[in-house]
Design a protein around this motif. Structure first.
Motif, PDB file in Angstrom:
ATOM      1  N   GLN A  42       9.770 -17.136 -13.451  1.00 22.01           N
ATOM      2  CA  GLN A  42      10.102 -17.430 -12.056  1.00 22.01           C
ATOM      3  C   GLN A  42       9.295 -16.537 -11.105  1.00 22.01           C
ATOM      4  OE1 GLN A  42      14.373 -16.969 -12.346  1.00 22.01           O
ATOM      5  NE2 GLN A  42      14.684 -19.178 -12.500  1.00 22.01           N
ATOM      6  N   SER A  43       9.147 -15.265 -11.458  1.00 21.07           N
ATOM      7  CA  SER A  43       8.339 -14.353 -10.642  1.00 21.07           C
ATOM      8  C   SER A  43       6.891 -14.812 -10.598  1.00 21.07           C
ATOM      9  CB  SER A  43       8.399 -12.929 -11.203  1.00 21.07           C
ATOM     10  OG  SER A  43       9.686 -12.410 -11.093  1.00 21.07           O
ATOM     11  N   TRP A  44       6.380 -15.214 -11.755  1.00 21.27           N
ATOM     12  CA  TRP A  44       5.006 -15.677 -11.846  1.00 21.27           C
ATOM     13  C   TRP A  44       4.821 -16.937 -10.996  1.00 21.27           C
ATOM     14  CZ3 TRP A  44       2.316 -15.988 -17.285  1.00 21.27           C
ATOM     15  CH2 TRP A  44       0.932 -16.020 -17.133  1.00 21.27           C
ATOM     16  N   LYS A  45       5.797 -17.829 -11.050  1.00 21.93           N
ATOM     17  CA  LYS A  45       5.743 -19.069 -10.274  1.00 21.93           C
ATOM     18  C   LYS A  45       5.665 -18.764  -8.778  1.00 21.93           C
ATOM     19  CE  LYS A  45       8.121 -23.444  -9.549  1.00 21.93           C
ATOM     20  NZ  LYS A  45       9.250 -24.294  -9.896  1.00 21.93           N
ATOM     21  N   VAL A  46       6.457 -17.814  -8.320  1.00 24.54           N
ATOM     22  CA  VAL A  46       6.445 -17.438  -6.905  1.00 24.54           C
ATOM     23  C   VAL A  46       5.077 -16.883  -6.510  1.00 24.54           C
ATOM     24  CG1 VAL A  46       7.393 -15.789  -5.228  1.00 24.54           C
ATOM     25  CG2 VAL A  46       8.933 -17.062  -6.722  1.00 24.54           C
ATOM     26  N   LEU A  47       4.493 -16.046  -7.349  1.00 25.63           N
ATOM     27  CA  LEU A  47       3.177 -15.479  -7.052  1.00 25.63           C
ATOM     28  C   LEU A  47       2.125 -16.574  -6.901  1.00 25.63           C
ATOM     29  CD1 LEU A  47       3.114 -12.464  -9.527  1.00 25.63           C
ATOM     30  CD2 LEU A  47       3.309 -12.357  -7.046  1.00 25.63           C
ATOM     31  N   VAL A  48       2.128 -17.527  -7.817  1.00 26.41           N
ATOM     32  CA  VAL A  48       1.136 -18.614  -7.777  1.00 26.41           C
ATOM     33  C   VAL A  48       1.383 -19.512  -6.570  1.00 26.41           C
ATOM     34  CG1 VAL A  48       0.214 -20.607  -9.019  1.00 26.41           C
ATOM     35  CG2 VAL A  48       0.750 -18.521 -10.262  1.00 26.41           C
ATOM     36  N   GLU A  49       2.639 -19.829  -6.296  1.00 30.06           N
ATOM     37  CA  GLU A  49       2.957 -20.647  -5.128  1.00 30.06           C
ATOM     38  C   GLU A  49       2.512 -19.959  -3.838  1.00 30.06           C
ATOM     39  OE1 GLU A  49       6.859 -23.195  -6.550  1.00 30.06           O
ATOM     40  OE2 GLU A  49       7.171 -21.183  -5.763  1.00 30.06           O
ATOM     41  N   GLN A  50       2.688 -18.659  -3.753  1.00 29.28           N
ATOM     42  CA  GLN A  50       2.262 -17.920  -2.564  1.00 29.28           C
ATOM     43  C   GLN A  50       0.745 -17.998  -2.384  1.00 29.28           C
ATOM     44  OE1 GLN A  50       3.971 -14.052  -3.298  1.00 29.28           O
ATOM     45  NE2 GLN A  50       5.851 -14.554  -2.208  1.00 29.28           N
ATOM     46  N   ARG A  51       0.002 -17.868  -3.479  1.00 34.08           N
ATOM     47  CA  ARG A  51      -1.463 -17.970  -3.403  1.00 34.08           C
ATOM     48  C   ARG A  51      -1.890 -19.357  -2.954  1.00 34.08           C
ATOM     49  NH1 ARG A  51      -2.059 -14.920  -8.451  1.00 34.08           N
ATOM     50  NH2 ARG A  51      -2.316 -16.915  -9.515  1.00 34.08           N
ATOM     51  N   LEU A  52      -1.264 -20.388  -3.534  1.00 34.14           N
ATOM     52  CA  LEU A  52      -1.611 -21.759  -3.167  1.00 34.14           C
ATOM     53  C   LEU A  52      -1.253 -22.052  -1.712  1.00 34.14           C
ATOM     54  CD1 LEU A  52      -0.546 -23.605  -6.435  1.00 34.14           C
ATOM     55  CD2 LEU A  52      -2.884 -23.337  -5.557  1.00 34.14           C
ATOM     56  N   ASN A  53      -0.101 -21.585  -1.264  1.00 32.47           N
ATOM     57  CA  ASN A  53       0.303 -21.797   0.129  1.00 32.47           C
ATOM     58  C   ASN A  53      -0.632 -21.073   1.091  1.00 32.47           C
ATOM     59  OD1 ASN A  53       2.478 -23.436  -0.528  1.00 32.47           O
ATOM     60  ND2 ASN A  53       3.933 -21.743  -0.576  1.00 32.47           N
ATOM     61  N   ALA A  54      -1.025 -19.858   0.759  1.00 30.35           N
ATOM     62  CA  ALA A  54      -1.937 -19.099   1.610  1.00 30.35           C
ATOM     63  C   ALA A  54      -3.282 -19.810   1.718  1.00 30.35           C
ATOM     64  CB  ALA A  54      -2.125 -17.687   1.063  1.00 30.35           C
ATOM     65  N   ALA A  55      -3.760 -20.346   0.611  1.00 30.34           N
ATOM     66  CA  ALA A  55      -5.032 -21.076   0.624  1.00 30.34           C
ATOM     67  C   ALA A  55      -4.904 -22.351   1.442  1.00 30.34           C
ATOM     68  CB  ALA A  55      -5.461 -21.398  -0.802  1.00 30.34           C
ATOM     69  N   ASP A  56      -3.773 -23.039   1.298  1.00 30.83           N
ATOM     70  CA  ASP A  56      -3.538 -24.282   2.029  1.00 30.83           C
ATOM     71  C   ASP A  56      -3.512 -24.046   3.537  1.00 30.83           C
ATOM     72  OD1 ASP A  56      -2.990 -27.108   2.104  1.00 30.83           O
ATOM     73  OD2 ASP A  56      -0.915 -26.606   2.595  1.00 30.83           O
ATOM     74  N   GLU A  57      -3.011 -22.880   3.934  1.00 31.45           N
ATOM     75  CA  GLU A  57      -2.923 -22.538   5.351  1.00 31.45           C
ATOM     76  C   GLU A  57      -4.193 -21.850   5.859  1.00 31.45           C
ATOM     77  OE1 GLU A  57       0.693 -20.325   5.827  1.00 31.45           O
ATOM     78  OE2 GLU A  57       1.918 -21.963   5.035  1.00 31.45           O
ATOM     79  N   GLY A  58      -5.198 -21.731   4.987  1.00 30.53           N
ATOM     80  CA  GLY A  58      -6.458 -21.110   5.385  1.00 30.53           C
ATOM     81  C   GLY A  58      -6.394 -19.605   5.538  1.00 30.53           C
ATOM     82  N   MET A  59      -5.388 -18.987   4.938  1.00 32.29           N
ATOM     83  CA  MET A  59      -5.206 -17.541   5.075  1.00 32.29           C
ATOM     84  C   MET A  59      -6.078 -16.757   4.103  1.00 32.29           C
ATOM     85  SD  MET A  59      -1.068 -17.601   5.539  1.00 32.29           S
ATOM     86  CE  MET A  59      -0.897 -15.847   5.566  1.00 32.29           C
ATOM     87  N   THR A  60      -6.524 -17.390   3.042  1.00 35.89           N
ATOM     88  CA  THR A  60      -7.359 -16.705   2.057  1.00 35.89           C
ATOM     89  C   THR A  60      -8.494 -17.615   1.631  1.00 35.89           C
ATOM     90  OG1 THR A  60      -6.049 -17.515   0.203  1.00 35.89           O
ATOM     91  CG2 THR A  60      -5.413 -15.383   1.106  1.00 35.89           C
ATOM     92  N   GLU A  61      -9.538 -16.999   1.116  1.00 35.95           N
ATOM     93  CA  GLU A  61     -10.641 -17.755   0.554  1.00 35.95           C
ATOM     94  C   GLU A  61     -10.561 -17.648  -0.953  1.00 35.95           C
ATOM     95  OE1 GLU A  61     -14.503 -16.908   2.099  1.00 35.95           O
ATOM     96  OE2 GLU A  61     -13.735 -16.614   4.116  1.00 35.95           O
ATOM     97  N   HIS A  62     -10.793 -18.751  -1.628  1.00 32.39           N
ATOM     98  CA  HIS A  62     -10.732 -18.771  -3.086  1.00 32.39           C
ATOM     99  C   HIS A  62     -12.080 -19.197  -3.638  1.00 32.39           C
ATOM    100  CE1 HIS A  62      -6.421 -18.706  -2.375  1.00 32.39           C
ATOM    101  NE2 HIS A  62      -6.267 -18.407  -3.639  1.00 32.39           N
ATOM    102  N   PRO A  63     -12.544 -18.531  -4.691  1.00 33.37           N
ATOM    103  CA  PRO A  63     -13.767 -18.999  -5.351  1.00 33.37           C
ATOM    104  C   PRO A  63     -13.575 -20.414  -5.878  1.00 33.37           C
ATOM    105  CG  PRO A  63     -13.137 -16.832  -6.159  1.00 33.37           C
ATOM    106  CD  PRO A  63     -12.017 -17.326  -5.296  1.00 33.37           C
ATOM    107  N   LYS A  64     -14.658 -21.124  -6.001  1.00 31.69           N
ATOM    108  CA  LYS A  64     -14.608 -22.508  -6.488  1.00 31.69           C
ATOM    109  C   LYS A  64     -13.865 -22.566  -7.821  1.00 31.69           C
ATOM    110  CE  LYS A  64     -17.892 -25.884  -5.446  1.00 31.69           C
ATOM    111  NZ  LYS A  64     -19.261 -26.321  -5.421  1.00 31.69           N
ATOM    112  N   GLY A  65     -12.960 -23.480  -7.942  1.00 33.00           N
ATOM    113  CA  GLY A  65     -12.228 -23.672  -9.184  1.00 33.00           C
ATOM    114  C   GLY A  65     -10.941 -22.867  -9.303  1.00 33.00           C
ATOM    115  N   GLU A  66     -10.784 -21.841  -8.479  1.00 36.64           N
ATOM    116  CA  GLU A  66      -9.580 -21.007  -8.598  1.00 36.64           C
ATOM    117  C   GLU A  66      -8.325 -21.759  -8.164  1.00 36.64           C
ATOM    118  OE1 GLU A  66      -7.944 -16.862  -6.813  1.00 36.64           O
ATOM    119  OE2 GLU A  66      -9.993 -16.847  -7.569  1.00 36.64           O
TER     120      GLU A  66
END
Length: 86
Positions: A42-66
Motif C-alpha cells: 500500500q505504501s509503494w502504491k501511494v508512492l507510485v500514484e504520487q509520481r504519476l499524479n505529479a507528472a500528469d500535473e506537469g510538476m515533474t519531468e520524467h525520462p522517456k519510458g519512466e
C-alpha cells in the motif's frame, strides 16, 4: 522518501523501492507478516500514484519510458494487493 513505521523496528521503516525489485518479491518475503506485506504494498502504491499524479500535473519531468514503467508497476502492485493473503 522514507515512510514512518507503523511500529518501531518493523520492515515498514524502509522505502519499498529501496528493498524490493518487484511487488511480487514483497509477497515472497518470509520475514514479513501478511499485514506488513500489505502495508508495504500500500505504501509503494501511494508512492507510485504520487509520481504519476505529479507528472500528469506537469510538476515533474520524467525520462522517456519512466511513466510507462510506473504505470506497469502500479498495475503489478494492485494485482499483488488483490492476491495478498489477509
Amino acid at each position: 522518501m522514507m515512510r514512518k513505521p507503523s511500529r518501531p523496528g518493523t520492515h515498514l521503516e524502509i522505502d519499498p523501492e529501496e528493498r524490493f525489485k518487484t511487488p511480487q518479491s514483497v509477497l515472497a518475503d518470509k520475514k514479513m507478516t501478511n499485514a506488513e506485506k500489505v502495508a508495504m504494498l500500500q505504501s509503494w502504491k501511494v508512492l507510485v500514484e504520487q509520481r504519476l499524479n505529479a507528472a500528469d500535473e506537469g510538476m515533474t519531468e520524467h525520462p522517456k519510458g519512466e511513466l510507462t514503467r510506473d504505470a506497469e508497476l502500479l498495475q503489478a502492485i494492485t494485482c499483488c494487493l488483490e492476491t495478498a493473503p489477509a
